[in-house]
Design a protein around this motif. Structure first.
Motif: not given
Length: 225
Positions: A122-127, A171-174, A99-103, A129-133
């Motif tokens: 990539i998920a660990k570094k950039q997501s 609604q949460f982002g991209w 999950l990221v903020e911008k397209e 989402d605090p739950g899954s990142g």
């Protein structure tokens, strides 16, 4: 009387405690006589407490009588289980997402994945989402209706091991979504959840009975002749 009440409440007195119970009954009688001698049973406070206790006991007996005469049937339990199975059956998905903020960020991540980038890293570094990142984007097993519509609609189109080619907006982002596996929903057998269903239905019946009683006109509200 005390022994009978204890037995009714599911706490029968064993034979070895009968003498102790007898002493308790005698002590109660002595205390009762002393209280009456002092006139405590004539006070307004005592009378109010007696009335409150009478009401409480009668109401409890009313509900117990209703439950005894209106037990939950096996047919009702099965119907409730079938309803649960219909709502929760079907497929479950073991998905991951980033999950990221911008397209533009999402598109860059998809390009990186196509070049061999590791989804988990990539998920660990950039997501965002605090739950899954922290878990590499892992969302564990869940049905499609567990997610917002935009997410689930994109997810169900993916095959096992496939990742979305374009970012998915919610609604949460991209989101960038990957489906790791698909299976039929793992529902508990009816016998495993039968006690919980029976308790729930019993509570629903009692709540309905309480509402019905509560909606009846009070004596003071009845039309006068």
């Amino acid at each position: 009387m005390l022994s009978a009440q204890l037995a009714k409440s599911g706490r029968p007195v064993p034979a070895e405690m009968q003498a102790q119970l007898k002493d308790e009954v005698i002590a109660r009688e002595v205390f009762m006589q002393e209280a009456q001698k002092r006139g405590l049973d004539a006070s307004d406070d005592f009378k109010a407490q007696i009335e409150l206790a009478r009401q409480t006991i009668l109401i409890r007996e009313l509900f117990a009588d209703y439950q005894k005469k209106n037990p939950v049937t096996d047919a009702e339990i099965k119907a409730e289980y079938d309803k649960f199975a219909a709502a929760n059956g079907g497929k479950e998905y073991k998905a991951r997402h980033i999950l990221v903020e911008k397209e533009d960020e999402a598109k860059a991540i998809i390009a990186s994945l196509k070049k061999g980038g590791k989804f988990d890293d990539i998920a660990k570094k950039q997501s965002k989402d605090p739950g899954s990142g922290a878990n590499g984007g892992d969302l564990d097993w869940a049905s499609a209706n567990s997610y917002v519509p935009e997410f689930s609609q994109a997810m169900v189109k993916l095959n096992k091991g496939q990742t979305t080619d374009v970012p998915v907006k919610s609604q949460f982002g991209w989101h960038i979504i990957r489906v790791d596996d698909v299976r039929e929903a793992q529902l508990p057998k009816m016998e495993e959840v039968k006690p919980q269903i029976a308790q729930q239905l019993q509570q629903q019946k009692l709540a309905s009975f309480r509402r019905t009683c509560g909606s009846r006109p009070r004596w003071s509200e009845l039309p006068k002749r």
